[in-house]
Design a protein around this motif. Sequence first.
Motif, PDB file in Angstrom:
ATOM      1  N   MET A  42      37.160  -7.393  -9.110  1.00  0.00           N
ATOM      2  CA  MET A  42      37.224  -6.439 -10.204  1.00  0.00           C
ATOM      3  C   MET A  42      36.380  -5.228  -9.832  1.00  0.00           C
ATOM      4  SD  MET A  42      37.148  -6.574 -14.265  1.00  0.00           S
ATOM      5  CE  MET A  42      37.683  -8.217 -14.279  1.00  0.00           C
ATOM      6  N   SER A  43      36.870  -4.058 -10.185  1.00  0.00           N
ATOM      7  CA  SER A  43      36.106  -2.843  -9.899  1.00  0.00           C
ATOM      8  C   SER A  43      36.407  -1.788 -10.953  1.00  0.00           C
ATOM      9  CB  SER A  43      36.448  -2.305  -8.514  1.00  0.00           C
ATOM     10  OG  SER A  43      37.793  -1.887  -8.447  1.00  0.00           O
ATOM     11  N   PHE A  44      35.517  -0.789 -11.007  1.00  0.00           N
ATOM     12  CA  PHE A  44      35.730   0.332 -11.895  1.00  0.00           C
ATOM     13  C   PHE A  44      36.724   1.285 -11.244  1.00  0.00           C
ATOM     14  CE2 PHE A  44      31.625  -1.227 -13.241  1.00  0.00           C
ATOM     15  CZ  PHE A  44      31.718  -1.140 -14.621  1.00  0.00           C
ATOM     16  N   LYS A  45      37.490   1.972 -12.048  1.00  0.00           N
ATOM     17  CA  LYS A  45      38.513   2.897 -11.568  1.00  0.00           C
ATOM     18  C   LYS A  45      37.920   3.963 -10.638  1.00  0.00           C
ATOM     19  CE  LYS A  45      41.890   6.129 -13.547  1.00  0.00           C
ATOM     20  NZ  LYS A  45      42.423   6.644 -14.811  1.00  0.00           N
ATOM     21  N   PHE A  46      36.771   4.502 -10.997  1.00  0.00           N
ATOM     22  CA  PHE A  46      36.193   5.603 -10.225  1.00  0.00           C
ATOM     23  C   PHE A  46      35.729   5.186  -8.840  1.00  0.00           C
ATOM     24  CE2 PHE A  46      32.641   3.958 -12.764  1.00  0.00           C
ATOM     25  CZ  PHE A  46      31.665   3.761 -11.793  1.00  0.00           C
ATOM     26  N   GLU A  47      35.433   3.889  -8.634  1.00  0.00           N
ATOM     27  CA  GLU A  47      34.962   3.437  -7.328  1.00  0.00           C
ATOM     28  C   GLU A  47      36.010   3.635  -6.237  1.00  0.00           C
ATOM     29  OE1 GLU A  47      31.986  -0.176  -7.805  1.00  0.00           O
ATOM     30  OE2 GLU A  47      33.792  -0.437  -9.056  1.00  0.00           O
ATOM     31  N   LYS A  48      37.250   3.704  -6.632  1.00  0.00           N
ATOM     32  CA  LYS A  48      38.341   3.890  -5.678  1.00  0.00           C
ATOM     33  C   LYS A  48      38.611   5.356  -5.385  1.00  0.00           C
ATOM     34  CE  LYS A  48      40.452  -0.314  -7.352  1.00  0.00           C
ATOM     35  NZ  LYS A  48      41.432  -0.862  -8.260  1.00  0.00           N
ATOM     36  N   LEU A  49      38.015   6.249  -6.150  1.00  0.00           N
ATOM     37  CA  LEU A  49      38.267   7.678  -5.982  1.00  0.00           C
ATOM     38  C   LEU A  49      37.478   8.235  -4.797  1.00  0.00           C
ATOM     39  CD1 LEU A  49      38.076   8.811  -9.723  1.00  0.00           C
ATOM     40  CD2 LEU A  49      40.130   8.353  -8.363  1.00  0.00           C
ATOM     41  N   ILE A  50      38.185   8.839  -3.862  1.00  0.00           N
ATOM     42  CA  ILE A  50      37.550   9.442  -2.684  1.00  0.00           C
ATOM     43  C   ILE A  50      36.531  10.502  -3.114  1.00  0.00           C
ATOM     44  CG2 ILE A  50      37.978  10.805  -0.586  1.00  0.00           C
ATOM     45  CD1 ILE A  50      39.135   8.069  -0.266  1.00  0.00           C
ATOM     46  N   ILE A  51      36.876  11.287  -4.152  1.00  0.00           N
ATOM     47  CA  ILE A  51      35.953  12.334  -4.596  1.00  0.00           C
ATOM     48  C   ILE A  51      34.649  11.746  -5.108  1.00  0.00           C
ATOM     49  CG2 ILE A  51      37.672  14.126  -4.988  1.00  0.00           C
ATOM     50  CD1 ILE A  51      37.582  13.389  -7.986  1.00  0.00           C
ATOM     51  N   TRP A  52      34.712  10.567  -5.746  1.00  0.00           N
ATOM     52  CA  TRP A  52      33.485   9.911  -6.216  1.00  0.00           C
ATOM     53  C   TRP A  52      32.689   9.405  -5.015  1.00  0.00           C
ATOM     54  CZ3 TRP A  52      31.598   4.876  -5.903  1.00  0.00           C
ATOM     55  CH2 TRP A  52      30.444   4.636  -6.660  1.00  0.00           C
ATOM     56  N   GLN A  53      33.359   8.776  -4.063  1.00  0.00           N
ATOM     57  CA  GLN A  53      32.690   8.256  -2.869  1.00  0.00           C
ATOM     58  C   GLN A  53      32.006   9.384  -2.093  1.00  0.00           C
ATOM     59  OE1 GLN A  53      35.759   6.134  -0.732  1.00  0.00           O
ATOM     60  NE2 GLN A  53      36.146   4.777  -2.466  1.00  0.00           N
ATOM     61  N   LYS A  54      32.716  10.501  -1.928  1.00  0.00           N
ATOM     62  CA  LYS A  54      32.149  11.636  -1.195  1.00  0.00           C
ATOM     63  C   LYS A  54      30.987  12.258  -1.961  1.00  0.00           C
ATOM     64  CE  LYS A  54      36.063  12.755   1.621  1.00  0.00           C
ATOM     65  NZ  LYS A  54      36.106  13.578   2.792  1.00  0.00           N
ATOM     66  N   SER A  55      31.082  12.326  -3.286  1.00  0.00           N
ATOM     67  CA  SER A  55      29.979  12.902  -4.059  1.00  0.00           C
ATOM     68  C   SER A  55      28.747  11.998  -4.005  1.00  0.00           C
ATOM     69  CB  SER A  55      30.404  13.193  -5.504  1.00  0.00           C
ATOM     70  OG  SER A  55      30.698  12.018  -6.200  1.00  0.00           O
ATOM     71  N   LEU A  87      28.220  11.292 -11.386  1.00  0.00           N
ATOM     72  CA  LEU A  87      28.093  10.738 -12.735  1.00  0.00           C
ATOM     73  C   LEU A  87      29.216  11.214 -13.639  1.00  0.00           C
ATOM     74  CD1 LEU A  87      24.225  11.051 -13.169  1.00  0.00           C
ATOM     75  CD2 LEU A  87      25.533   8.919 -13.025  1.00  0.00           C
ATOM     76  N   ASN A  88      29.564  12.482 -13.568  1.00  0.00           N
ATOM     77  CA  ASN A  88      30.642  13.007 -14.406  1.00  0.00           C
ATOM     78  C   ASN A  88      32.010  12.492 -13.975  1.00  0.00           C
ATOM     79  OD1 ASN A  88      29.666  14.762 -16.588  1.00  0.00           O
ATOM     80  ND2 ASN A  88      28.652  15.812 -14.911  1.00  0.00           N
ATOM     81  N   ILE A  89      32.208  12.306 -12.671  1.00  0.00           N
ATOM     82  CA  ILE A  89      33.477  11.734 -12.207  1.00  0.00           C
ATOM     83  C   ILE A  89      33.635  10.324 -12.759  1.00  0.00           C
ATOM     84  CG2 ILE A  89      34.760  10.907 -10.183  1.00  0.00           C
ATOM     85  CD1 ILE A  89      33.468  13.306  -8.636  1.00  0.00           C
ATOM     86  N   SER A  90      32.593   9.515 -12.650  1.00  0.00           N
ATOM     87  CA  SER A  90      32.700   8.137 -13.130  1.00  0.00           C
ATOM     88  C   SER A  90      32.819   8.073 -14.646  1.00  0.00           C
ATOM     89  CB  SER A  90      31.510   7.291 -12.646  1.00  0.00           C
ATOM     90  OG  SER A  90      30.293   7.828 -13.105  1.00  0.00           O
ATOM     91  N   GLU A  91      32.017   8.864 -15.348  1.00  0.00           N
ATOM     92  CA  GLU A  91      32.066   8.848 -16.809  1.00  0.00           C
ATOM     93  C   GLU A  91      33.431   9.303 -17.324  1.00  0.00           C
ATOM     94  OE1 GLU A  91      29.682  10.630 -20.702  1.00  0.00           O
ATOM     95  OE2 GLU A  91      28.953  11.078 -18.686  1.00  0.00           O
ATOM     96  N   GLY A  92      33.980  10.329 -16.725  1.00  0.00           N
ATOM     97  CA  GLY A  92      35.265  10.853 -17.165  1.00  0.00           C
ATOM     98  C   GLY A  92      36.440   9.949 -16.863  1.00  0.00           C
TER      99      GLY A  92
END
Length: 113
Positions: free
Chosen positions: A1-14, A44-49
């Motif tokens: 199980m994972s949060f949606k944002f963890e898969k986002l490249i933009i979140w990983q790069k930030s 933080l904003n990428i994950s929160e949003g």
Amino acid sequence: MSFKFEKLIIWQKSMDFGEKIFLISKEMLNLVSQIRRAVDSIALNISEGSILQSTPEFKRFLGFSIRSLAEVVTCLYKSKNRNYISEEKFNELYDESYQLMNQIIGFRNQLKD
């Protein structure tokens, strides 16, 4: 199980970008707190949003991330002007900031309302 944002490249790069800024900010005296808050705010904003938000709301949070990134760039300019960081380090982080901004904007533009 994972949060949606963890898969986002933009979140990983930030997240990676935040660690680089954290390391150089040790030398920046008065800008330390400001640049650290701003760079952390990007991820933080990428994950929160991304969590339980409508697409327009997610886009709004991505806009907050872009604004925080602009704040980081301003702090980088101040750091370079005050000789806290070298021109080479500034250029490296400036280029990374520009790439990340374009990736976030591109991602945001692909989201369907």
